[in-house]
Motif scaffolding. Structure first.
Motif, PDB file in Angstrom:
ATOM      1  N   ASN A  50       0.899  -1.571  -0.107  1.00  0.00           N
ATOM      2  CA  ASN A  50       0.387   0.008  -0.119  1.00  0.00           C
ATOM      3  C   ASN A  50       0.688   1.555   0.099  1.00  0.00           C
ATOM      4  O   ASN A  50       0.121   2.037   0.609  1.00  0.00           O
TER       5      ASN A  50
ATOM      6  N   GLU B 263       1.546   4.358  -2.206  1.00  0.00           N
ATOM      7  CA  GLU B 263       2.066   4.763  -3.496  1.00  0.00           C
ATOM      8  C   GLU B 263       2.816   4.542  -4.128  1.00  0.00           C
ATOM      9  O   GLU B 263       4.217   5.060  -3.907  1.00  0.00           O
TER      10      GLU B 263
ATOM     11  N   GLU C  53      -3.598  -1.153  -8.873  1.00  0.00           N
ATOM     12  CA  GLU C  53      -4.329  -0.055  -8.913  1.00  0.00           C
ATOM     13  C   GLU C  53      -5.280   0.450  -8.054  1.00  0.00           C
ATOM     14  O   GLU C  53      -6.634  -0.990  -7.810  1.00  0.00           O
ATOM     15  N   GLU C  54      -5.854   1.225  -7.465  1.00  0.00           N
ATOM     16  CA  GLU C  54      -6.893   1.875  -7.469  1.00  0.00           C
ATOM     17  C   GLU C  54      -7.647   3.020  -7.536  1.00  0.00           C
ATOM     18  O   GLU C  54      -6.410   3.827  -7.368  1.00  0.00           O
ATOM     19  N   LYS C  55      -8.531   3.231  -8.033  1.00  0.00           N
ATOM     20  CA  LYS C  55      -9.051   4.745  -8.475  1.00  0.00           C
ATOM     21  C   LYS C  55      -7.565   5.263  -8.556  1.00  0.00           C
ATOM     22  O   LYS C  55      -6.978   6.731  -9.071  1.00  0.00           O
ATOM     23  N   GLY C  56      -7.195   4.758  -9.851  1.00  0.00           N
ATOM     24  CA  GLY C  56      -6.179   5.001 -11.057  1.00  0.00           C
ATOM     25  C   GLY C  56      -4.496   5.588 -10.064  1.00  0.00           C
ATOM     26  O   GLY C  56      -4.253   5.692 -11.107  1.00  0.00           O
ATOM     27  N   LYS C  57      -4.504   5.119  -9.240  1.00  0.00           N
ATOM     28  CA  LYS C  57      -3.230   5.361  -8.492  1.00  0.00           C
ATOM     29  C   LYS C  57      -2.208   3.715  -8.496  1.00  0.00           C
ATOM     30  O   LYS C  57      -3.113   2.564  -7.695  1.00  0.00           O
TER      31      LYS C  57
ATOM     32  N   TYR D  71       0.087   1.037  -6.891  1.00  0.00           N
ATOM     33  CA  TYR D  71       0.434   0.660  -4.608  1.00  0.00           C
ATOM     34  C   TYR D  71       1.217  -0.207  -5.028  1.00  0.00           C
ATOM     35  O   TYR D  71       0.990  -1.362  -5.742  1.00  0.00           O
TER      36      TYR D  71
END
Ligand code: AMP
Ligand code: GLY
Length: 411
Positions: free
Chosen positions: A338, A340, A358-362, A364
């Motif tokens: 987690n 970034e 990937e989560e919401k375009g970010k 990790y």
């Protein structure tokens, strides 16, 4: 053709990337894939150990060819199940995958068919193993029997280290331990496509197993790799194919265990010639990420050729590639998640995802080895330089890397 790649790491990212370049292929699925493969393939939400779901998917989508990345999936018997369902798959059956999943089995095959390797003995209890170490002395190598993601091996330089490794190994119930002669020399990875006794050898790679610079610290799955390897001459490669790979495939055939898939030999070039360190029954990771970008031939065509018993010649780029792994703090004993990761737009090297989410375009971190950055150049110096320029641009507070990937061939 529709191709399914099974797995989620950097090796599978590289296999999917190479497969998607094939003119024979119009669709590549990756199960489960990663944020990197999602950009050019279709990721399928099926875990790489869920064989029932994988076979159902392959039947429903009429997949023409499945390529398996991880050894764990092969050791579970995915090939047996796919073949029972008349699905074409490139990999060894469960009984053959023991060449990797049991060090003891691999050693017995090597002994029976005179494949050059270090002397060894297998132990089932601590006391006898300790006596053997006392008798043989150090350096000596302690290997737990099963699949350990590159981490069940201790190259003990002192007797004390060897005895400690034995205590740990036998702390695990029902563990079997192989104790092996220490081999001194230059290590490299030779991977070949194989089917029964047919072989298509690939150019070799040099993995960096230890976690820290100068080959210090514990073994990992691999912290970096380059290809080709100048110090490994054509004669050494020829010897490796003829004295190690070919007799092993013939031996397996004689045992009623014909091999299909990528056969990977970890080889030590010693003063007495080439010796086998280990076999794997799949492509290497990170070797795939450095070797496949240099391959000009169509990988899918090569797989179809070998499965039809054709020993085709592979066409290679003259360039050198150098891959540097960015790993999570604490790897290999632990790993963080987690954090970034920011990869700037001007990063030009190939990047393969090993453990990301990937989560919401970010993006990790999500595991031990996180990314591999692969530079290519006219020679190793240039490839290394390009890789490290881009490694330094990647922004993440929880990643580390070795600074010396490739130095072995630069000295
Ligand atoms: P393995 O999982 O068997 O490949 O072992 C991991 C790493 O330990 C290898 O890549 C080698 O660097 C080292 N190693 C394994 N066996 C030996 C050996 N007999 N002599 C020296 N080094 C070894
Ligand atoms: N790079 C070594 C392995 O794939 O096991």
């Amino acid at each position: 053709m529709k191709v399914l790649i099974v797995g989620k790491g950097g090796r599978e990212h590289a296999l999917a990337w190479k497969t998607s370049e094939s003119p024979l292929v119009n669709k590549v699925y990756v199960a489960p894939g990663n944020p990197g493969t999602s950009k050019f393939c279709e990721n399928i939400n099926i875990k790489d150990n869920d064989i029932e779901a994988l076979v159902a998917f392959a039947k429903k989508e009429k997949i023409d060819l499945t390529i398996v990345g991880p050894e764990t999936t092969l050791a579970l018997g995915i090939v047996d199940v796919f073949q029972e369902n008349d699905l074409k798959i490139f990999g060894p059956k469960k009984s053959v995958a023991r060449l990797e999943s049991s060090k003891d089995f691999a050693k017995k095959i090597m002994e029976k068919y005179n494949i050059p390797t270090g002397s060894y003995k297998t132990f089932y209890n601590l006391e006898e193993a300790k006596l053997y170490v006392e008798e043989k002395g150090a350096p000596i190598v302690i290997k737990e029997d099963g699949l350990k993601a590159g981490k069940g091996v201790t190259v003990a330089l002192t007797k004390k280290e060897a005895l400690e490794a034995l205590e740990i190994a036998f702390g695990i119930p029902d563990n079997k331990v192989v104790i092996e002669e220490y081999l001194d020399g230059f290590e490299f990875s030779l991977i070949a496509l194989a089917h029964e006794d047919k072989i298509i050898p690939l150019e070799v790679g040099q993995d960096h197993k230890r976690v820290f610079n100068g080959d210090k610290g514990p073994n990992t799955g691999g912290m970096g790799v380059y290809s080709p390897v100048k110090r490994v001459t054509d004669d050494v490669i020829k010897d490796s194919v003829e004295k190690i790979i070919r007799p092993t495939l013939r031996g397996l055939q004689k045992e009623g265990l014909p091999f299909t898939g990528f056969i990977f030999a970890g080889i030590m070039d010693t003063a007495e010639g080439v010796k086998t360190i280990e076999f794997n029954v799949r492509f290497g990771d990170p070797e795939a990420e450095a070797i496949l970008p240099r391959m000009k031939s169509d990988l899918v065509q090569l797989i179809l050729d070998i499965m039809e018993n054709k020993e085709t010649v592979v066409d290679w780029s003259k360039e050198t590639s150098c891959g540097v792994v960015l790993a999570s703090e604490g790897y290999p004993s632990s790993s963080s998640k987690n954090a970034e990761i920011i990869i700037p737009e001007d990063v030009k090297s190939l990047i393969f995802h090993m453990g990301t989410r990937e989560e919401k375009g970010k993006l990790y971190t999500d595991g031990g080895r996180v990314l591999i950055v692969v530079g290519k150049g006219e020679n190793l110096e240039e490839a290394k330089e390009k890789a490290y320029i881009d490694v330094k641009k990647i922004n993440c507070s929880k990643l580390f890397y070795r600074d010396d990937i490739g130095d072995k061939d630069l000295i």
